[in-house]
Design an enzyme around this catalytic site. Structure first.
Site, PDB file in Angstrom:
ATOM      1  N   GLN A  75       0.837  -1.194   0.000  1.00  0.00           N
ATOM      2  CA  GLN A  75       0.000   0.000   0.000  1.00  0.00           C
ATOM      3  C   GLN A  75       0.872   1.244   0.000  1.00  0.00           C
ATOM      4  OE1 GLN A  75      -3.152  -0.325   2.779  1.00  0.00           O
ATOM      5  NE2 GLN A  75      -3.800   1.804   2.634  1.00  0.00           N
ATOM      6  N   SER A  99       4.176  -5.947   3.119  1.00  0.00           N
ATOM      7  CA  SER A  99       2.931  -5.787   3.865  1.00  0.00           C
ATOM      8  C   SER A  99       1.759  -6.411   3.116  1.00  0.00           C
ATOM      9  CB  SER A  99       2.707  -4.295   4.144  1.00  0.00           C
ATOM     10  OG  SER A  99       1.575  -4.090   4.960  1.00  0.00           O
ATOM     11  N   LEU A 100       0.868  -5.581   2.578  1.00  0.00           N
ATOM     12  CA  LEU A 100      -0.254  -6.061   1.779  1.00  0.00           C
ATOM     13  C   LEU A 100       0.216  -7.011   0.685  1.00  0.00           C
ATOM     14  CD1 LEU A 100      -3.257  -5.815   0.809  1.00  0.00           C
ATOM     15  CD2 LEU A 100      -2.483  -3.856  -0.547  1.00  0.00           C
ATOM     16  N   ARG A 159      -9.452  -7.181   5.431  1.00  0.00           N
ATOM     17  CA  ARG A 159      -8.287  -6.658   6.159  1.00  0.00           C
ATOM     18  C   ARG A 159      -8.266  -5.131   6.126  1.00  0.00           C
ATOM     19  NH1 ARG A 159      -2.802  -5.315   4.577  1.00  0.00           N
ATOM     20  NH2 ARG A 159      -1.211  -5.970   6.119  1.00  0.00           N
ATOM     21  N   HIS A 195       1.351  -1.647  10.980  1.00  0.00           N
ATOM     22  CA  HIS A 195       2.421  -2.419  11.626  1.00  0.00           C
ATOM     23  C   HIS A 195       2.820  -1.845  12.979  1.00  0.00           C
ATOM     24  CE1 HIS A 195       2.475  -4.493   7.872  1.00  0.00           C
ATOM     25  NE2 HIS A 195       2.769  -3.397   7.227  1.00  0.00           N
ATOM     26  N   GLN A 242       1.664  -9.901  11.382  1.00  0.00           N
ATOM     27  CA  GLN A 242       2.177  -8.928  10.407  1.00  0.00           C
ATOM     28  C   GLN A 242       1.468  -7.590  10.484  1.00  0.00           C
ATOM     29  OE1 GLN A 242       0.667  -7.726   7.062  1.00  0.00           O
ATOM     30  NE2 GLN A 242       1.999  -8.778   5.603  1.00  0.00           N
TER      31      GLN A 242
END
Length: 313
Positions: free
Chosen positions: A10, A88-89, A113, A203, A252
Site C-alpha cells: 500500500q 505488507s499487503l 483486512r 504495523h 504482520q
C-alpha cells in the site's frame, strides 16, 4: 537464473493502474470483471478519484486485484517464480502466487483486512514517515524517547515499523509522538523524514483490533499448500514447518516488518533475479540498496510484460 517475485504494498497505488493491462490481456480482465467486494474495483483503479483509491478499505483490494491479474498473465507466459515475497499487503499477493489463496478469495480477504485496519483507528490522528540515513538502533532509541515523553498522554504510540533497506526505516503511530520522534531523528542526523501516502499507523500496536478480527476470519478460510516458499515480513525468511501462516499474517498487521532482511534471505537462497509486481518501483530500489547484484525488473504496464518476456526468454 533463479527468479523471485516481489509484490508492492500500500502506498504505491495510482489512478489509472491496470487500465492498459485490462485492455490487452483477457487474464487480467477476468480477474477484475469477477471481483465483487462491495464497490467497483475496476472503476476505482482506472478512474479513482485519488482520495478514494488512497483510502485503506479501497486501496487493498484494488492493489491485490492488480497483482492477481498480473500474476495470471505471467503464468500464462510461462514466467513462474521459485520464491515470492511482498511488502505488507503484498504478502497476500505472494501467498496467492504460491497457491495458498485462490483469485477471488485473496481479494475478498484483503478487502476485509483493509476495513478492519481502517476501523482500528477511527477518528485517531496518525502518521507514518520514512527516515533516511540512520541505523536501526538510533531510530529505535529516538522512538523510545518520544514514546517516553508522551507516556502520560492517551495518544502516545510511536514505533519503527518497516525496515525497508539500509538507510530507510519507516516509523508510525500517533501524530504528535511521531512528530516528536522526527525532531529527535533529525537532531540525530537523519537526512530526511518523509511523510508517507497512507491512511493508518500500519504495523504498530494500534492495529491489534485488526489483528484480532483477522484471527477470527482466518478460522473460516482455507489455506492451500504452498507450491513454492514465501518469505514472510515479520520474520524475514521462509517459515518453518512449525510456523503457521494465519499466525504470521495476524502478527504482520500489528508488528514491524523486515523487508531488508527478506531481501538478504532471498540472496542467500541464490535468487539473482527479482520481478517487482505493482505500480511503481520502490521494491526494486530497496533491492538495489540491499543486494545490488540482484537484477530487478518492474511490471506495471502491458509494455513491461512484453519487455520482461523478451529479457527472460
Amino acid at each position: 537464473m533463479k527468479l523471485a517475485f516481489m509484490y508492492a504494498g500500500q502506498g504505491s497505488q495510482a489512478v489509472g493502474m491496470g487500465k492498459d493491462l485490462y485492455e490487452a490481456y483477457p487474464e487480467f480482465r477476468e480477474v477484475l470483471d469477477h471481483t465483487n467486494v462491495g464497490f467497483d474495483v475496476k472503476d476505482c483503479c482506472f478512474n479513482g478519484p485519488a482520495e478514494m483509491l488512497n483510502t485503506t478499505r479501497y486501496t487493498q483490494p484494488c492493489m491485490v486485484a492488480f497483482a492477481v491479474g498480473v500474476t495470471k498473465i505471467l503464468k500464462q507466459k510461462g514466467i513462474v517464480p521459485e520464491l515470492a515475497a511482498g511488502l505488507s499487503l503484498g504478502e497476500y499477493s505472494a501467498l496467492h502466487a504460491a497457491g495458498v489463496f485462490d483469485d477471488q478469495q485473496v481479494i475478498s480477504l484483503v478487502a476485509f483486512r483493509g476495513q478492519a485496519m481502517a476501523e482500528a483507528v477511527v477518528d485517531r490522528e496518525c502518521k507514518m514517515a520514512a527516515v533516511l540515513n540512520l541505523d536501526r538502533e538510533t531510530v529505535e532509541s529516538c522512538c523510545a524517547k518520544a514514546h517516553e515523553e508522551f507516556k502520560n498522554e492517551e495518544l502516545n504510540v510511536v514505533e519503527p515499523t518497516n525496515y525497508n533497506c539500509p538507510g530507510q526505516i519507516v516509523i508510525s503511530g500517533d501524530k504528535a509522538p511521531v512528530d516528536r520522534a522526527i525532531e529527535l531523528l533529525t537532531e540525530a542526523g537523519a537526512r530526511r523524514c518523509l511523510p508517507l501516502n497512507v491512511s493508518g499507523p500500519f504495523h504498530t500496536s494500534l492495529m491489534k483490533p485488526a489483528g484480532d478480527k483477522l484471527k477470527e476470519r482466518f478460522e473460516q478460510e482455507h489455506f492451500g499448500e504452498m507450491q513454492f516458499p514465501v518469505v514472510f515480513n515479520t520474520i524475514g525468511r521462509a517459515k518453518t514447518q512449525e510456523e503457521e501462516i494465519p499466525a504470521l499474517l495476524e502478527k504482520q498487521v500489528q508488528h514491524s516488518i523486515y523487508i531488508e532482511d527478506s531481501i538478504r534471505y532471498m540472496a542467500e537462497q541464490g535468487i539473482d533475479t527479482i520481478v517487482e509486481i505493482g505500480p511503481g518501483s520502490a521494491l526494486s530500489k530497496f533491492v538495489k540498496k540491499t543486494c545490488p547484484d540482484i537484477t530487478c525488473y518492474s511490471v506495471e504496464k502491458a509494455e513491461d510484460i512484453d519487455a520482461l518476456v523478451e529479457k527472460l526468454g
